[in-house]
Motif scaffolding. Structure first.
Motif, PDB file in Angstrom:
ATOM      1  N   GLY A  52     105.730 -10.949  54.683  1.00 52.62           N
ATOM      2  CA  GLY A  52     103.859 -10.530  54.696  1.00 52.62           C
ATOM      3  C   GLY A  52     103.316  -9.963  53.914  1.00 52.62           C
ATOM      4  O   GLY A  52     103.921  -9.203  52.914  1.00 52.62           O
ATOM      5  N   LEU A  53     102.019  -9.803  54.589  1.00 59.90           N
ATOM      6  CA  LEU A  53     101.373  -8.369  53.108  1.00 59.90           C
ATOM      7  C   LEU A  53     101.181  -7.391  53.743  1.00 59.90           C
ATOM      8  O   LEU A  53     100.765  -7.459  54.794  1.00 59.90           O
ATOM      9  CB  LEU A  53     100.211 -10.052  52.552  1.00 59.90           C
ATOM     10  CG  LEU A  53     100.204 -10.946  52.509  1.00 59.90           C
ATOM     11  CD1 LEU A  53      98.875 -11.517  52.231  1.00 59.90           C
ATOM     12  CD2 LEU A  53     101.048 -10.958  51.175  1.00 59.90           C
ATOM     13  N   VAL A  54     101.593  -6.360  52.953  1.00 63.95           N
ATOM     14  CA  VAL A  54     101.379  -5.059  53.491  1.00 63.95           C
ATOM     15  C   VAL A  54     100.637  -4.694  51.962  1.00 63.95           C
ATOM     16  O   VAL A  54     100.443  -4.958  51.252  1.00 63.95           O
ATOM     17  CB  VAL A  54     102.313  -4.543  53.414  1.00 63.95           C
ATOM     18  CG1 VAL A  54     102.571  -2.679  52.948  1.00 63.95           C
ATOM     19  CG2 VAL A  54     103.796  -5.306  54.185  1.00 63.95           C
ATOM     20  N   VAL A  55     100.043  -3.311  52.608  1.00 68.90           N
ATOM     21  CA  VAL A  55      98.911  -2.427  51.661  1.00 68.90           C
ATOM     22  C   VAL A  55      99.700  -1.574  51.269  1.00 68.90           C
ATOM     23  O   VAL A  55     100.320  -0.627  52.360  1.00 68.90           O
ATOM     24  CB  VAL A  55      97.744  -2.253  51.983  1.00 68.90           C
ATOM     25  CG1 VAL A  55      97.063  -3.742  51.593  1.00 68.90           C
ATOM     26  CG2 VAL A  55      97.418  -1.483  53.522  1.00 68.90           C
ATOM     27  N   THR A  56      99.568  -0.854  50.579  1.00 72.30           N
ATOM     28  CA  THR A  56     100.525   0.422  49.944  1.00 72.30           C
ATOM     29  C   THR A  56      99.627   1.569  49.883  1.00 72.30           C
ATOM     30  O   THR A  56     100.106   2.659  49.989  1.00 72.30           O
ATOM     31  CB  THR A  56     101.314   0.328  48.536  1.00 72.30           C
ATOM     32  OG1 THR A  56      99.381   0.035  47.426  1.00 72.30           O
ATOM     33  CG2 THR A  56     102.183  -0.878  48.355  1.00 72.30           C
ATOM     34  N   ASP A  57      97.976   1.015  49.715  1.00 74.10           N
ATOM     35  CA  ASP A  57      96.780   2.450  50.228  1.00 74.10           C
ATOM     36  C   ASP A  57      96.539   1.896  51.000  1.00 74.10           C
ATOM     37  O   ASP A  57      96.458   0.895  51.464  1.00 74.10           O
ATOM     38  CB  ASP A  57      96.470   2.497  48.882  1.00 74.10           C
ATOM     39  CG  ASP A  57      97.701   2.843  48.112  1.00 74.10           C
ATOM     40  OD1 ASP A  57      97.898   4.060  47.077  1.00 74.10           O
ATOM     41  OD2 ASP A  57      96.897   2.777  46.281  1.00 74.10           O
ATOM     42  N   ALA A  58      96.295   2.595  51.762  1.00 75.22           N
ATOM     43  CA  ALA A  58      94.376   3.080  52.758  1.00 75.22           C
ATOM     44  C   ALA A  58      93.671   2.513  52.133  1.00 75.22           C
ATOM     45  O   ALA A  58      93.098   2.247  51.072  1.00 75.22           O
ATOM     46  CB  ALA A  58      94.526   4.597  53.279  1.00 75.22           C
ATOM     47  N   ILE A  59      93.410   1.514  52.952  1.00 73.10           N
ATOM     48  CA  ILE A  59      91.233   0.568  52.652  1.00 73.10           C
ATOM     49  C   ILE A  59      90.241   0.375  53.628  1.00 73.10           C
ATOM     50  O   ILE A  59      91.123   0.572  55.452  1.00 73.10           O
ATOM     51  CB  ILE A  59      91.957  -0.591  51.909  1.00 73.10           C
ATOM     52  CG1 ILE A  59      93.048  -1.706  53.230  1.00 73.10           C
ATOM     53  CG2 ILE A  59      92.887  -0.883  51.011  1.00 73.10           C
ATOM     54  CD1 ILE A  59      92.724  -3.777  53.158  1.00 73.10           C
ATOM     55  N   LYS A  60      89.855   0.231  53.553  1.00 76.69           N
ATOM     56  CA  LYS A  60      88.520   0.398  54.376  1.00 76.69           C
ATOM     57  C   LYS A  60      88.513  -1.363  54.755  1.00 76.69           C
ATOM     58  O   LYS A  60      88.111  -1.819  54.227  1.00 76.69           O
ATOM     59  CB  LYS A  60      87.283   1.411  54.207  1.00 76.69           C
ATOM     60  CG  LYS A  60      87.249   2.728  53.896  1.00 76.69           C
ATOM     61  CD  LYS A  60      87.666   3.257  54.864  1.00 76.69           C
ATOM     62  CE  LYS A  60      87.741   5.162  54.465  1.00 76.69           C
ATOM     63  NZ  LYS A  60      87.714   5.799  55.612  1.00 76.69           N
ATOM     64  N   ALA A  61      87.456  -0.847  56.039  1.00 81.23           N
ATOM     65  CA  ALA A  61      86.983  -2.228  56.489  1.00 81.23           C
ATOM     66  C   ALA A  61      86.454  -2.876  55.740  1.00 81.23           C
ATOM     67  O   ALA A  61      84.883  -2.073  55.398  1.00 81.23           O
ATOM     68  CB  ALA A  61      86.360  -1.796  58.163  1.00 81.23           C
ATOM     69  N   VAL A 241      93.137  -0.565  57.625  1.00 81.74           N
ATOM     70  CA  VAL A 241      94.251  -0.319  57.430  1.00 81.74           C
ATOM     71  C   VAL A 241      95.073   0.988  56.672  1.00 81.74           C
ATOM     72  O   VAL A 241      94.643   1.225  55.410  1.00 81.74           O
ATOM     73  CB  VAL A 241      94.806  -1.634  56.999  1.00 81.74           C
ATOM     74  CG1 VAL A 241      96.217  -1.960  56.725  1.00 81.74           C
ATOM     75  CG2 VAL A 241      94.132  -2.962  57.149  1.00 81.74           C
ATOM     76  N   ALA A 242      95.964   0.941  57.665  1.00 80.73           N
ATOM     77  CA  ALA A 242      96.368   2.551  56.875  1.00 80.73           C
ATOM     78  C   ALA A 242      97.336   2.007  55.684  1.00 80.73           C
ATOM     79  O   ALA A 242      98.231   1.194  55.668  1.00 80.73           O
ATOM     80  CB  ALA A 242      97.363   3.748  57.773  1.00 80.73           C
ATOM     81  N   ALA A 243      97.921   2.893  54.995  1.00 82.25           N
ATOM     82  CA  ALA A 243      98.603   2.880  53.969  1.00 82.25           C
ATOM     83  C   ALA A 243     100.484   1.927  54.693  1.00 82.25           C
ATOM     84  O   ALA A 243     100.634   2.972  54.885  1.00 82.25           O
ATOM     85  CB  ALA A 243      98.978   3.743  52.831  1.00 82.25           C
ATOM     86  N   GLY A 244     101.028   1.000  53.949  1.00 84.18           N
ATOM     87  CA  GLY A 244     102.154   0.760  54.806  1.00 84.18           C
ATOM     88  C   GLY A 244     102.008  -0.210  55.770  1.00 84.18           C
ATOM     89  O   GLY A 244     103.437  -0.884  56.299  1.00 84.18           O
ATOM     90  N   ASP A 245     100.767  -0.545  56.261  1.00 87.03           N
ATOM     91  CA  ASP A 245     100.980  -1.025  57.431  1.00 87.03           C
ATOM     92  C   ASP A 245     100.902  -2.635  57.181  1.00 87.03           C
ATOM     93  O   ASP A 245     100.055  -3.407  55.816  1.00 87.03           O
ATOM     94  CB  ASP A 245      99.584  -0.642  58.234  1.00 87.03           C
ATOM     95  CG  ASP A 245      99.627   0.052  59.200  1.00 87.03           C
ATOM     96  OD1 ASP A 245     100.616   0.491  58.731  1.00 87.03           O
ATOM     97  OD2 ASP A 245      98.952   0.613  59.801  1.00 87.03           O
ATOM     98  N   GLU A 246     100.814  -3.936  57.794  1.00 82.40           N
ATOM     99  CA  GLU A 246     100.680  -5.200  58.066  1.00 82.40           C
ATOM    100  C   GLU A 246      99.330  -5.560  57.754  1.00 82.40           C
ATOM    101  O   GLU A 246      99.117  -4.985  58.263  1.00 82.40           O
ATOM    102  CB  GLU A 246     101.783  -5.897  58.045  1.00 82.40           C
ATOM    103  CG  GLU A 246     101.874  -8.049  58.455  1.00 82.40           C
ATOM    104  CD  GLU A 246     103.062  -8.162  58.762  1.00 82.40           C
ATOM    105  OE1 GLU A 246     102.861  -8.714  58.219  1.00 82.40           O
ATOM    106  OE2 GLU A 246     103.410  -7.423  60.070  1.00 82.40           O
ATOM    107  N   VAL A 247      99.071  -6.586  56.583  1.00 84.47           N
ATOM    108  CA  VAL A 247      97.735  -7.288  56.966  1.00 84.47           C
ATOM    109  C   VAL A 247      97.718  -8.642  58.012  1.00 84.47           C
ATOM    110  O   VAL A 247      98.644  -9.149  57.422  1.00 84.47           O
ATOM    111  CB  VAL A 247      97.167  -7.407  55.555  1.00 84.47           C
ATOM    112  CG1 VAL A 247      95.589  -8.350  55.862  1.00 84.47           C
ATOM    113  CG2 VAL A 247      96.708  -6.057  54.772  1.00 84.47           C
TER     114      VAL A 247
END
Length: 475
Positions: A52-61, A241-247
């Motif tokens: 899956g795709l995961v973000v390593t840093d928090a990102i905003k909508a 999306v919080a850091a470490g969460d899946e997109v």
């Protein structure tokens, strides 16, 4: 800052050039290289299943996650012409065969090893017992998924890529039409079959292979939203999306009710969804199943109703709306939001029938104003339900345009506009916010945002709008 390859590329902070810069679909599709947010990685950890795709840093909508053209795409003109030449043609099957031909041609020519490696990277989950373990790692290998890994591959691996294997890859990984569905396209093209000159218009996107996007897993509570500009896929975060969460995004339209979603996911994708929305709805339905069954009976074509049937729809909706979503409902607020989204079409049936009845009246009475307030209240609840699980989807945009137009009409007819002006400003901001999540900040240019809002209204308010009146090739 986003990682971008050498020019040509699009600026993910301002997609206005991509959205409004060309009316030539082929030019739009071929003139854009991929760009990917640097915190986006392919991972086997902290994902729903598989990769899956995961973000390593928090990102905003509203943050752009990636922009990428199709690695392979069907020939839309060929698909349309094949469909029009056959009375019993299945459009989805024709598109699949066209895409298969494009992939087969690349494999047979052995000229684009990056694309061939992409095909092999998508084998996961396909019944390919003759294929050995792949000699390269597909995890967190963005260059592979973008077709930039050009090393030749052992011929034995390629020889086993039969048409059956390719078709399985297509059915599990290819992206078909989102807004213009196969059914709506078949209906549109069939109406033009008797007068094929000029030939009916093509959709901006029909069926394509996007290897990076194919890594994304399903959830009925999506935190990403995709848009096609021609054959270019643009994906933004629909929620923070919080850091470490899946997109994740939904493989199905968000407006499908629980049982239908579960059935299709099992039949077409081979899994039982256990996302937060499904768990909450499954529990809620044990309490309110009889009432929900009655809702299903009223998912009808409003335009085909006579006066007596319309009144029956009104009475049923109002009673069940109070029973399921009123103050005495046993459901949690979370369950109410999810169920509302699953029964969007019943809500819209009621809202459209109510507004149609108001249009037949001359003038405006206090009762009519009360009806408009009720319609706005129901549409407001529906919008914020979408904010919870499918923010800035096309369905959400349609509801927002309805709210904005309704409040605009109320403001124009108000004797004291100071009372309606706050509502008009509120819905203007909600509409603007949703567009800047779905399409990005557009350089924070007010004119570009306004142009985008006018375009989506024209497309969503007109039957076959993307095929008939749209000036630009996106939705």
């Amino acid at each position: 800052m986003l990682i971008m390859p050498p020019k040509p590329f699009v600026d993910p902070k301002d997609l206005s050039v991509l959205l409004f810069g060309s009316n030539e679909l082929d030019d739009t599709a071929s003139g854009s290289a991929s760009c990917i947010h640097p915190s986006l990685v392919v991972s086997k950890n902290a994902v729903l299943h598989g990769r899956g795709l995961v973000v390593t840093d928090a990102i905003k909508a509203g943050t752009c996650l990636f922009v990428t053209p199709a690695m392979f795409q069907c020939d839309k003109e060929q698909v349309r012409d094949s469909f029009l030449s056959s009375e019993a043609a299945d459009l989805a099957e024709i598109a699949e065969q066209s895409l298969l031909q494009a992939m087969r041609s690349t494999i047979d020519k052995r000229t684009d090893w990056g694309a061939i490696r992409c095909i092999l990277a998508l084998i996961g989950g396909v019944n390919t017992e003759n294929l050995e373990e792949l000699p390269f790692d597909t995890t967190n290998n963005m260059q592979l998924l973008l077709g930039n890994d050009k090393e030749p591959i052992d011929e034995d691996l390629i020889q086993n890529l039969s048409d059956d294997v390719l078709l399985q890859i297509i059915r599990r990984n290819a992206f078909g039409p989102d807004f213009c569905t196969y059914d709506s396209l078949q209906s549109f093209w069939t109406r033009h079959r008797s007068s094929p000159h000029p030939p009916p218009k093509l959709p901006p996107h029909l069926l394509g292979m996007y290897p990076l996007a194919a890594m994304m897993n399903h959830s009925c509570v999506a935190n990403a939203v995709r848009v096609y500009v021609g054959e270019v896929m643009v994906v933004h975060a629909g929620q923070d999306v919080a850091a470490g969460d899946e997109v994740v995004w939904s493989y199905l339209p968000p407006t499908m009710e629980f049982h239908r979603r579960q059935k299709i996911l099992q039949q077409q994708h081979g899994f039982v969804c256990k996302c937060q929305r499904c768990r909450v709805e499954e529990e809620a339905l044990r309490t309110v199943e009889p009432a929900v069954d009655e809702w299903n009976d009223h998912l009808v074509n409003v335009a085909a109703l006579d006066s007596e049937q319309t009144q029956s729809l009104f009475a049923t909706f109002q009673r069940l709306n109070a029973q399921l979503f009123g103050a005495e409902s046993p459901l949690s607020n979370e369950a109410k939001r999810y169920l509302r989204v699953g029964y969007t079409y019943l809500h819209m049936n009621y809202l459209n029938a109510t507004l149609a009845e108001l249009k037949t009246k001359c003038g405006s009475s206090p009762e009519d104003d009360a009806t408009r307030d009720e319609v706005l209240a129901i549409a407001t609840q529906l919008h914020f339900s979408f904010c919870a699980c499918h923010n800035a989807s096309t369905e959400d945009l349609s509801i927002l345009h309805l709210c904005y137009d309704l409040v605009g009409a109320m403001h124009q007819s108000a004797t004291d506009q100071s009372k309606t002006l706050p509502k008009l400003r509120f819905w203007t901001e909600q509409l603007k916010k949703a567009h800047m999540i779905r399409y990005g900040k557009l350089g924070c240019d007010v004119e570009s945002v306004r142009k985008c809002m006018m375009h989506t209204k024209a497309v969503l308010r007109q039957k076959d709008g993307l095929l008939t009146i749209a000036k630009y090739h996106f939705i």
